[in-house]
Design an enzyme around this catalytic site. Structure first.
Site, mmCIF file in Angstrom:
data_model
loop_
_atom_site.group_PDB
_atom_site.id
_atom_site.type_symbol
_atom_site.label_atom_id
_atom_site.label_comp_id
_atom_site.label_asym_id
_atom_site.label_seq_id
_atom_site.Cartn_x
_atom_site.Cartn_y
_atom_site.Cartn_z
ATOM 1 C CG LEU A 1 22.037 -29.193 -34.222
ATOM 2 C CD1 LEU A 1 21.962 -27.837 -33.534
ATOM 3 C CD2 LEU A 1 21.201 -30.229 -33.462
ATOM 4 C CB SER A 2 26.028 -28.845 -34.246
ATOM 5 O OG SER A 2 27.271 -28.868 -33.596
#
Length: 500
Positions: free
Chosen positions: A165-166
């Protein structure tokens, strides 16, 4: 993204820098997570995670956590999951829903964890070459965790996958590029293309206004990061919210361009589907008809990981800050990889038994043709040649010339061996070829936009055209110039008009 500040920036980029600092400290920091205690020896936590303290030289100074179902069989798959900034392995494990599917489908999880010792905001350093390249820093630490988990749990080394994520998504893309021989598939959530940034300052541009490179340019970055002679590539899922203001949705388009090019397929989807949670799925098949790249666009979703709390088969996770209630991304990603036991991890269509041809190379180009050659495959009665994922020819020889092409255009090619029954085997690694000749094009933009698009560069606060080195004035968002591209990588000033 990191503890340091970028060098000189054009007017307006200070707002961008403040935005990143807010994201890395206040926005993601709103999670207020606390990592588990350091444990001297492997020991299960209350959340079911085990910390493993010995897994290699660990040059990236990461912590290793793992989860494995009690009844895990030998030869099971392995999934690596990377958290976002200021998050922890425990938090990602608790919210993402991956443990539900580890139990259901039978695979082990590895959750690497970074800390403020590596990055002030506990981000994986996806933008640092010393941490994101093959056999370097954090990337090597993650690879060593894979080796430890495969040995410890008896995992199938051919079925290792990675998701993040991210900032963890940015690192995921880099790991897929650096270790295509390790990972069979990946999933990038609200992340960045591989090798998009190689410094803190470049990370700003990637997040808010990613460079608009061609698919071939993006693909070349992956090929440059991978071991020489790589012949097969991981299958990649891309997840992005349309309302993401932290990592702009344009990144999903650049990621799609990058990985479809690596696979030698075009950027037009083979098909699209409408899923729950306002999600549109675009599928890009390889030459054998199996999904190579999938893009999940979640309408109205901001920055975060898509979850769908509930007990249904396709539900997972718990909602929270940056864990957004929309659709269970872990469920769909697991199915894409084939972890549910259905099909082969890509549409359920198994290729034939023949191996992928090796040595695919471009032997000649003209303004309208591309000549190819490759090594013979034992048992092949013919070969299928694909351009941009579409079959354009069949030959019994180990060479083929594609004709009727457009001048000055880049094409991607793959080849598959076909057996006597007419079944195509595994697809070769892709190559790209550009026909000769060039059609001039004109580009009018600010000097800052020209540099981010790769048409110019800045030095000492001034801008210069790539190729011609002509001075364009100050590097900022206010000075607007017109450049004419006269050859690949060569630009000249063409103010006030541009008769291309």
């Amino acid at each position: 993204m990191g503890p340091s500040h970028p060098p000189s920036r054009p007017p307006g980029s200070r707002r961008l820098a403040r935005g990143i600092r807010r994201w890395a400290t206040a926005v993601v920091g709103a999670l207020a997570l606390t990592a588990g205690p350091v444990i001297a020896a492997p020991q299960a936590t209350a959340a079911g995670l085990t910390q493993i303290t010995s897994f290699g030289s660990n040059p990236g100074n990461l912590s290793m956590y793992a989860y494995a179902p009690d009844t895990l069989p030998d030869g099971a798959p392995l999934v690596v999951a990377l958290h976002g900034c200021t998050q922890s392995a425990h938090d990602y494990h608790a919210h993402s829903g991956w443990s539900k599917f580890a139990d259901r489908y039978g695979f082990a999880l590895v959750l690497p964890q970074t800390s403020s010792a590596n990055n002030a905001n506990s981000c994986f350093n996806w933008f640092e070459p010393g941490d994101s390249g093959r056999d370097r820093g954090e990337a090597l630490s993650i690879k060593q965790m894979v080796d430890e988990a495969v040995a410890r749990y008896g995992s199938d080394s051919r079925r290792v996958y990675i998701t993040g994520l991210s900032a963890g998504g940015g690192m995921t893309a880099n790991m897929l590029a650096a270790y295509p021989d390790v990972f069979a598939g990946g999933s990038v959530h609200s992340g960045l293309p591989a090798s998009c940034a190689r410094s803190v300052s470049a990370a700003y541009t990637c997040m808010y206004a990613p460079p608009d490179r061609t698919p071939a340019q993006w693909g070349d970055l992956v090929r440059a990061a991978a071991p020489s002679g790589t012949a097969s590539w991981p299958r990649v899922a891309i997840w992005q919210g349309t309302a993401d203001t932290t990592v702009k949705p344009a990144n999903a388009a650049e990621l799609r361009d990058q990985w479809t090019n690596v696979w030698g397929v075009g950027q037009t989807p083979s098909r699209t589907e409408t899923l729950t949670g306002g999600t549109t799925l675009s599928v890009y098949d390889d030459a054998s008809g199996r999904p190579a790249v999938e893009v999940y666009s979640v309408s109205g979703m901001a920055h975060g990981l898509a979850v769908d709390p509930g007990s249904g088969d396709g539900q997972c996770g718990t909602a929270g800050t940056y864990y957004l209630d929309s659709i269970c991304s872990s469920y769909h990603t697991a199915r894409f990889w084939g972890l549910d036991g259905e099909g082969d991890g890509g549409g359920g269509q198994n290729p034939g038994s023949l191996p992928a041809p090796t040595g695919l190379a471009v032997t000649a180009t003209t303004d309208t043709s591309v000549a190819l050659s490759w090594r013979a495959v034992d048992g092949a009665s013919s070969y299928a040649v694909h351009r941009g994922g579409t079959r354009v020819g069949t030959t019994t020889a180990t060479a083929y010339t594609d004709t009727g092409l457009t001048t000055g255009t880049t094409y991607g090619y793959t080849v598959a061996a076909v057996d006597a029954a007419g079944t195509a085997g595994a697809v070769s690694a892709a190559v790209t070829a550009t026909t000769t000749g060039f059609t001039p094009t004109c580009h009018t933009a600010s000097n800052y936009a020209h540099t981010t698009a790769g048409r110019a560069y800045q030095s000492g606060g001034h801008t210069y055209a790539n190729g011609s080195q002509q001075a364009m004035g100050l590097w900022n968002t206010f000075t607007v110039r017109t450049l004419k591209q006269t050859a690949p990588g060569h630009y000249v000033l063409a103010d006030p008009g541009c008769p291309a």
